[in-house]
Design a protein around this motif. Structure first.
Motif, PDB file in Angstrom:
ATOM      1  N   VAL A 146       7.004 -39.149   4.570  1.00  0.00           N
ATOM      2  CA  VAL A 146       6.762 -37.766   5.021  1.00  0.00           C
ATOM      3  C   VAL A 146       5.346 -37.627   5.580  1.00  0.00           C
ATOM      4  CG1 VAL A 146       8.338 -36.832   3.267  1.00  0.00           C
ATOM      5  CG2 VAL A 146       5.893 -36.858   2.800  1.00  0.00           C
ATOM      6  N   GLU A 147       5.185 -36.648   6.462  1.00  0.00           N
ATOM      7  CA  GLU A 147       3.863 -36.251   6.964  1.00  0.00           C
ATOM      8  C   GLU A 147       3.709 -34.767   6.673  1.00  0.00           C
ATOM      9  OE1 GLU A 147       2.826 -36.738  11.191  1.00  0.00           O
ATOM     10  OE2 GLU A 147       3.901 -38.628  10.968  1.00  0.00           O
ATOM     11  N   VAL A 148       2.564 -34.380   6.136  1.00  0.00           N
ATOM     12  CA  VAL A 148       2.347 -32.974   5.789  1.00  0.00           C
ATOM     13  C   VAL A 148       1.751 -32.240   6.988  1.00  0.00           C
ATOM     14  CG1 VAL A 148       1.100 -31.431   4.228  1.00  0.00           C
ATOM     15  CG2 VAL A 148       2.002 -33.598   3.375  1.00  0.00           C
ATOM     16  N   GLU A 149       2.355 -31.100   7.357  1.00  0.00           N
ATOM     17  CA  GLU A 149       1.825 -30.315   8.478  1.00  0.00           C
ATOM     18  C   GLU A 149       0.693 -29.407   7.992  1.00  0.00           C
ATOM     19  OE1 GLU A 149       5.080 -28.252  10.295  1.00  0.00           O
ATOM     20  OE2 GLU A 149       6.001 -30.108  10.996  1.00  0.00           O
ATOM     21  N   ALA A 150      -0.089 -28.909   8.941  1.00  0.00           N
ATOM     22  CA  ALA A 150      -1.217 -28.035   8.577  1.00  0.00           C
ATOM     23  C   ALA A 150      -0.703 -26.743   7.947  1.00  0.00           C
ATOM     24  CB  ALA A 150      -2.020 -27.721   9.826  1.00  0.00           C
ATOM     25  N   GLY A 151      -1.460 -26.177   7.044  1.00  0.00           N
ATOM     26  CA  GLY A 151      -1.124 -24.876   6.454  1.00  0.00           C
ATOM     27  C   GLY A 151      -0.427 -25.005   5.119  1.00  0.00           C
ATOM     28  N   ARG A 152      -1.189 -24.865   4.043  1.00  0.00           N
ATOM     29  CA  ARG A 152      -0.584 -24.912   2.702  1.00  0.00           C
ATOM     30  C   ARG A 152      -0.770 -23.565   2.025  1.00  0.00           C
ATOM     31  NH1 ARG A 152      -3.338 -30.316   0.304  1.00  0.00           N
ATOM     32  NH2 ARG A 152      -3.023 -31.579   2.161  1.00  0.00           N
ATOM     33  N   GLY A 153       0.145 -23.239   1.123  1.00  0.00           N
ATOM     34  CA  GLY A 153       0.012 -21.993   0.363  1.00  0.00           C
ATOM     35  C   GLY A 153      -0.053 -22.293  -1.125  1.00  0.00           C
ATOM     36  N   VAL A 154      -0.722 -21.435  -1.861  1.00  0.00           N
ATOM     37  CA  VAL A 154      -0.778 -21.556  -3.325  1.00  0.00           C
ATOM     38  C   VAL A 154      -0.463 -20.180  -3.899  1.00  0.00           C
ATOM     39  CG1 VAL A 154      -2.247 -22.081  -5.311  1.00  0.00           C
ATOM     40  CG2 VAL A 154      -2.539 -23.364  -3.192  1.00  0.00           C
ATOM     41  N   PHE A 155       0.648 -20.066  -4.662  1.00  0.00           N
ATOM     42  CA  PHE A 155       1.078 -18.766  -5.177  1.00  0.00           C
ATOM     43  C   PHE A 155       1.262 -18.817  -6.691  1.00  0.00           C
ATOM     44  CE2 PHE A 155       2.702 -19.160  -0.902  1.00  0.00           C
ATOM     45  CZ  PHE A 155       2.549 -17.906  -0.347  1.00  0.00           C
ATOM     46  N   PRO A 156       0.459 -18.106  -7.461  1.00  0.00           N
ATOM     47  CA  PRO A 156       0.759 -17.989  -8.890  1.00  0.00           C
ATOM     48  C   PRO A 156       2.125 -17.308  -9.048  1.00  0.00           C
ATOM     49  CG  PRO A 156      -1.417 -17.113  -8.388  1.00  0.00           C
ATOM     50  CD  PRO A 156      -0.726 -17.362  -7.072  1.00  0.00           C
ATOM     51  N   LEU A 157       2.989 -17.829  -9.923  1.00  0.00           N
ATOM     52  CA  LEU A 157       4.339 -17.252 -10.051  1.00  0.00           C
ATOM     53  C   LEU A 157       4.311 -16.000 -10.912  1.00  0.00           C
ATOM     54  CD1 LEU A 157       7.091 -19.958 -10.382  1.00  0.00           C
ATOM     55  CD2 LEU A 157       5.893 -19.112  -8.402  1.00  0.00           C
ATOM     56  N   THR A 158       4.912 -14.956 -10.367  1.00  0.00           N
ATOM     57  CA  THR A 158       5.010 -13.704 -11.123  1.00  0.00           C
ATOM     58  C   THR A 158       6.398 -13.124 -10.919  1.00  0.00           C
ATOM     59  OG1 THR A 158       4.174 -12.498  -9.212  1.00  0.00           O
ATOM     60  CG2 THR A 158       2.590 -12.973 -10.943  1.00  0.00           C
ATOM     61  N   VAL A 159       6.754 -12.217 -11.805  1.00  0.00           N
ATOM     62  CA  VAL A 159       7.936 -11.402 -11.566  1.00  0.00           C
ATOM     63  C   VAL A 159       7.432  -9.962 -11.611  1.00  0.00           C
ATOM     64  CG1 VAL A 159       8.611 -11.396 -14.011  1.00  0.00           C
ATOM     65  CG2 VAL A 159      10.317 -10.936 -12.294  1.00  0.00           C
ATOM     66  N   ALA A 160       7.849  -9.165 -10.645  1.00  0.00           N
ATOM     67  CA  ALA A 160       7.403  -7.765 -10.615  1.00  0.00           C
ATOM     68  C   ALA A 160       8.553  -6.899 -10.115  1.00  0.00           C
ATOM     69  CB  ALA A 160       6.198  -7.618  -9.689  1.00  0.00           C
ATOM     70  N   THR A 161       8.767  -5.777 -10.765  1.00  0.00           N
ATOM     71  CA  THR A 161       9.823  -4.856 -10.322  1.00  0.00           C
ATOM     72  C   THR A 161       9.252  -3.446 -10.284  1.00  0.00           C
ATOM     73  OG1 THR A 161      11.383  -6.232 -11.536  1.00  0.00           O
ATOM     74  CG2 THR A 161      12.226  -4.145 -10.714  1.00  0.00           C
ATOM     75  N   ALA A 162       9.477  -2.767  -9.170  1.00  0.00           N
ATOM     76  CA  ALA A 162       8.985  -1.389  -9.050  1.00  0.00           C
ATOM     77  C   ALA A 162       9.770  -0.489  -9.997  1.00  0.00           C
ATOM     78  CB  ALA A 162       9.155  -0.908  -7.610  1.00  0.00           C
ATOM     79  N   ALA A 163       9.062   0.466 -10.595  1.00  0.00           N
ATOM     80  CA  ALA A 163       9.718   1.396 -11.531  1.00  0.00           C
ATOM     81  C   ALA A 163      10.801   2.193 -10.810  1.00  0.00           C
ATOM     82  CB  ALA A 163       8.674   2.328 -12.133  1.00  0.00           C
TER      83      ALA A 163
ATOM     84  N   ARG B 104       0.843  -1.206   0.000  1.00  0.00           N
ATOM     85  CA  ARG B 104       0.000   0.000   0.000  1.00  0.00           C
ATOM     86  C   ARG B 104       0.869   1.244   0.000  1.00  0.00           C
ATOM     87  NH1 ARG B 104      -5.176  -0.231   3.895  1.00  0.00           N
ATOM     88  NH2 ARG B 104      -6.070  -2.136   3.100  1.00  0.00           N
ATOM     89  N   CYS B 105       2.034   1.131   0.686  1.00  0.00           N
ATOM     90  CA  CYS B 105       2.929   2.296   0.736  1.00  0.00           C
ATOM     91  C   CYS B 105       3.415   2.630  -0.677  1.00  0.00           C
ATOM     92  CB  CYS B 105       4.131   2.008   1.636  1.00  0.00           C
ATOM     93  SG  CYS B 105       3.691   1.732   3.332  1.00  0.00           S
ATOM     94  N   ARG B 106       3.705   1.573  -1.455  1.00  0.00           N
ATOM     95  CA  ARG B 106       4.169   1.790  -2.837  1.00  0.00           C
ATOM     96  C   ARG B 106       3.070   2.508  -3.629  1.00  0.00           C
ATOM     97  NH1 ARG B 106       4.951  -3.614  -5.101  1.00  0.00           N
ATOM     98  NH2 ARG B 106       2.775  -3.441  -5.659  1.00  0.00           N
ATOM     99  N   ALA B 107       1.826   2.046  -3.450  1.00  0.00           N
ATOM    100  CA  ALA B 107       0.715   2.687  -4.163  1.00  0.00           C
ATOM    101  C   ALA B 107       0.571   4.139  -3.711  1.00  0.00           C
ATOM    102  CB  ALA B 107      -0.569   1.904  -3.910  1.00  0.00           C
ATOM    103  N   ALA B 108       0.711   4.361  -2.386  1.00  0.00           N
ATOM    104  CA  ALA B 108       0.555   5.719  -1.866  1.00  0.00           C
ATOM    105  C   ALA B 108       1.627   6.648  -2.425  1.00  0.00           C
ATOM    106  CB  ALA B 108       0.619   5.702  -0.337  1.00  0.00           C
ATOM    107  N   ALA B 109       2.816   6.096  -2.688  1.00  0.00           N
ATOM    108  CA  ALA B 109       3.903   6.921  -3.241  1.00  0.00           C
ATOM    109  C   ALA B 109       3.764   7.056  -4.757  1.00  0.00           C
ATOM    110  CB  ALA B 109       5.257   6.300  -2.885  1.00  0.00           C
ATOM    111  N   GLY B 110       2.757   6.415  -5.328  1.00  0.00           N
ATOM    112  CA  GLY B 110       2.514   6.540  -6.773  1.00  0.00           C
ATOM    113  C   GLY B 110       3.563   5.831  -7.614  1.00  0.00           C
ATOM    114  N   ILE B 111       4.140   4.747  -7.064  1.00  0.00           N
ATOM    115  CA  ILE B 111       5.186   4.027  -7.813  1.00  0.00           C
ATOM    116  C   ILE B 111       4.548   2.839  -8.535  1.00  0.00           C
ATOM    117  CG2 ILE B 111       7.349   2.741  -7.648  1.00  0.00           C
ATOM    118  CD1 ILE B 111       7.986   4.348  -5.108  1.00  0.00           C
ATOM    119  N   ASP B 112       4.754   2.774  -9.851  1.00  0.00           N
ATOM    120  CA  ASP B 112       4.216   1.661 -10.652  1.00  0.00           C
ATOM    121  C   ASP B 112       5.152   0.464 -10.604  1.00  0.00           C
ATOM    122  OD1 ASP B 112       2.024   3.044 -11.507  1.00  0.00           O
ATOM    123  OD2 ASP B 112       3.092   3.922 -13.221  1.00  0.00           O
TER     124      ASP B 112
END
Ligand code: FAD
Length: 260
Positions: free
Chosen positions: A115-132, A25-33
């Motif tokens: 193996v035993e899987v512990e609670a809590g899984r994440g799913v993240f679409p892969l992106t690359v992003a760089t601030a201007a 949000r700070c990046r958006a507030a500073a108007g950085i794309d």
């Protein structure tokens, strides 16, 4: 800069250091794309308990859809990031813990045993992003607020640590000289000091990721040869590991263990 919290409390400072992640949000507030590109890949994450020791070694298996990476945690535990095809992700993410454990054992060739899987899984679409820009209008961006890279080669967190160490160094210098720590020349200097490191890391990770999903045989061959040489030539391997943690192009004092 004035930051106002949800319940109304606010605080003001000459400089805000934005460490609020990829949706900053700070990046958006500073108007950085940002310049953003999505990959045709999704990362699934979870933590595991396993029978065999990991010997404090991280293992990254390269598959045709992306890496399958085990990162050691204390004891007989590891964290797992595995990259899959977006069409396959909903099915995998919905597996029961027992089914997921069997899938992980199969994909990891059971190198850590059962193996035993512990609670809590994440799913993240892969992106690359760089601030201007990495800093503007009394805001300096660190970590994923400034740059997002795919989780390959474990570079994301290290980049963020170097951001934090660099802005600390620049701000301490400005403060010592009794300057304005949020002035434009401070944020511009920060941008200049971080640009080469972030750009080179982003390109390297992007190239490695593309080489994994490419069907083009010479590209696969070049990657295989590179990894083979790293495996066989110890000084080359050590240099690559050093470069991964503290690259020559960016060695802020705090990362070298020196005082500001
Ligand atoms: C699947 C996956 C695997 C990865 N594996 C590795 C790896 O093996 N090695 C590695 O080095 N890196 C890895 N990374 C990258 C690493 O996770 C990131 O580089 C790192 O977490 C970025 O840290 P950050 O503090 O910038 O952002 P985050 O970790 O996203 O932290 C941002 C924080 O800001 C908080 N926040 C956001 N907005 C607000 C708000 N308005 N108010 C208050 N708080 C707010 C959030 O709650 C969060 O706690 C991986 C990333 C992914 C997605």
């Amino acid at each position: 800069m004035t930051v106002t919290c949800r319940h109304g409390a606010s605080t003001s400072a000459r400089l805000a250091i934005a460490a609020d992640g990829r949706q900053s949000r700070c990046r958006a507030a500073a108007g950085i794309d940002t310049v953003t590109r999505a990959y045709p890949q999704v990362a699934i994450t979870c933590n595991l308990r396993h029978r065999r020791p990991h010997h404090d070694t991280s293992t990254e298996l390269h598959t045709a859809v992306g890496p399958f990476t085990l990162v050691p945690l204390p004891g007989l535990r590891s964290s797992l990031v595995f990259v899959v095809d977006p069409d396959d992700a909903p099915r995998l993410a919905a597996l029961s813990d027992v089914e997921m454990a069997a899938e992980i054992e199969r994909r990891s060739h059971a190198i850590l045993g059962g193996v035993e899987v512990e609670a809590g899984r994440g799913v993240f679409p892969l992106t690359v992003a760089t601030a201007a820009r990495f800093g503007a209008r009394r805001v300096a961006l660190v970590g994923e607020a400034a740059h997002v890279i795919p989780p390959i080669g474990a570079q994301g967190l290290n980049l963020g640590l170097r951001d934090a160490a660099t802005i600390a160094e620049i701000v301490a210098a400005a403060h010592r000289e009794r300057g304005d720590v949020g002035a434009t020349d401070v944020t511009e200097r920060y941008d200049r000091m971080r640009r080469a490191d972030v750009t080179s890391r982003t390109l390297a990770v992007d190239l490695l990721n593309r080489s994994l999903i490419s069907d083009f045989l010479p590209v696969q061959g070049a990657r295989g040869l590179g990894l083979f040489l790293l495996d066989r030539i110890a000084p080359l391997r050590r240099a690559a590991m050093r470069e991964g943690v503290l690259p020559l192009a960016s060695q802020p004092r705090l990362m070298r263990g020196e005082a500001l």
